[in-house]
Design a protein around this motif. Structure first.
Motif, PDB file in Angstrom:
ATOM      1  N   PHE A   7       0.766  -1.415   0.186  1.00 32.62           N
ATOM      2  CA  PHE A   7       0.046   0.160  -0.283  1.00 32.62           C
ATOM      3  C   PHE A   7       0.997   1.208   0.175  1.00 32.62           C
ATOM      4  O   PHE A   7       1.657   1.550   0.884  1.00 32.62           O
ATOM      5  CB  PHE A   7      -0.923  -0.061   1.386  1.00 32.62           C
ATOM      6  N   ILE A   8       0.520   2.371  -1.073  1.00 35.35           N
ATOM      7  CA  ILE A   8       1.599   3.430  -1.532  1.00 35.35           C
ATOM      8  C   ILE A   8       0.068   4.878  -0.774  1.00 35.35           C
ATOM      9  O   ILE A   8       0.446   4.925  -2.007  1.00 35.35           O
ATOM     10  CB  ILE A   8       2.328   3.015  -2.629  1.00 35.35           C
ATOM     11  N   PRO A   9       0.756   4.940   0.084  1.00 32.41           N
ATOM     12  CA  PRO A   9      -0.113   6.674  -0.075  1.00 32.41           C
ATOM     13  C   PRO A   9       1.106   7.412  -0.218  1.00 32.41           C
ATOM     14  O   PRO A   9       2.208   7.261   0.249  1.00 32.41           O
ATOM     15  CB  PRO A   9      -0.638   6.087   1.354  1.00 32.41           C
ATOM     16  N   PHE A  10      -0.125   8.567  -0.726  1.00 33.17           N
ATOM     17  CA  PHE A  10       1.113   9.289  -1.630  1.00 33.17           C
ATOM     18  C   PHE A  10       0.841  11.222  -1.676  1.00 33.17           C
ATOM     19  O   PHE A  10      -0.236  10.979  -1.952  1.00 33.17           O
ATOM     20  CB  PHE A  10       2.315   9.265  -2.407  1.00 33.17           C
ATOM     21  N   ARG A  11       1.131  12.370  -1.202  1.00 33.70           N
ATOM     22  CA  ARG A  11       0.815  13.885  -1.780  1.00 33.70           C
ATOM     23  C   ARG A  11       1.787  13.791  -2.475  1.00 33.70           C
ATOM     24  O   ARG A  11       2.963  13.173  -2.336  1.00 33.70           O
ATOM     25  CB  ARG A  11       0.917  14.019  -0.453  1.00 33.70           C
ATOM     26  N   ASP A  12       1.744  14.757  -3.525  1.00 32.92           N
ATOM     27  CA  ASP A  12       2.811  15.275  -4.545  1.00 32.92           C
ATOM     28  C   ASP A  12       2.491  16.699  -4.683  1.00 32.92           C
ATOM     29  O   ASP A  12       1.038  17.430  -4.099  1.00 32.92           O
ATOM     30  CB  ASP A  12       2.910  14.250  -5.727  1.00 32.92           C
ATOM     31  N   LYS A  13       2.499  17.799  -5.323  1.00 35.39           N
ATOM     32  CA  LYS A  13       2.567  18.984  -5.014  1.00 35.39           C
ATOM     33  C   LYS A  13       0.752  18.899  -6.212  1.00 35.39           C
ATOM     34  O   LYS A  13       0.730  20.004  -5.977  1.00 35.39           O
ATOM     35  CB  LYS A  13       3.699  19.707  -5.986  1.00 35.39           C
TER      36      LYS A  13
END
Length: 192
Positions: A118-124
């Motif tokens: 599971f890879i939750p992420f935020r970016d710009k």
């Protein structure tokens, strides 16, 4: 990226997956779209497929995985184990989009019976072109990964969690270690 990678086949398969997901959201009883809104649902928003965001990621395995507590959209906390870290390069021709090496941690619940990573992420793009709570990816490697393995990380598969569509869902929020300081215009978009 592998020399045998066929961009046209990849694009066609990606478009097919997107069409299947749109159909699920429009018609399936377990769709996160509230029933009263499904008739007006005309499909999810996506960034254009871009094979530059299908990258080789180098795996670092955490033999003694650390617990990571993630807040959720309803204010609860959930515990995951940080099982691997994926390191990858983004090299873009567009000077507005920063090149560089980035890392994302991948997690499993404390009972990892064949669960995908599971890879939750935020970016710009988060909160602008994508959901304010971040996006998710899942990886299911064909075998156990070991330190130094290279696996394909396709950011075009990044998706919006169900809680963006209905408050009946409770979704983990990406921990700060998975906040990318780069724009990732790949995967699902979300109008706020």
């Amino acid at each position: 990226m592998s020399d045998s990678f066929d961009v046209e086949t990849w694009r066609s398969e990606l478009e097919e997956k997107r069409a299947e997901k749109d159909e699920f959201f429009a018609d399936h009883p377990q769709s996160p779209i509230p029933p009263e809104e499904r008739e007006e649902f005309s499909g999810l928003e996506y960034f254009e497929p871009d094979s530059d965001y299908r990258v080789d990621a180098t795996v670092t395995v955490h033999d003694d995985p650390e617990p990571v507590t993630m807040d959720t959209t309803t204010g609860r906390e959930v515990r995951y184990l940080r099982v691997v870290t994926l390191s990858f390069d983004l090299e873009r021709a567009d000077p507005e989009l920063a090149d560089g090496t980035y890392e994302l941690a991948a997690y499993q619940m404390e009972r990892p019976e064949e669960e995908p990573l599971f890879i939750p992420f935020r970016d710009k793009t988060t909160g602008q072109q994508t959901y304010t709570g971040g996006r998710y990816m899942e990886l299911s490697p064909e075998r156990d990964v070991v330190d130094g393995d290279d696996i394909v990380l396709d950011l075009n598969l990044a998706y919006t969690p169900f809680c963006a569509y209905s408050e009946t869902f409770d979704c983990p929020l990406p921990p700060e270690e998975n906040w990318l300081e780069v724009t990732v215009p790949a995967g699902e978009r979300f109008e706020q």
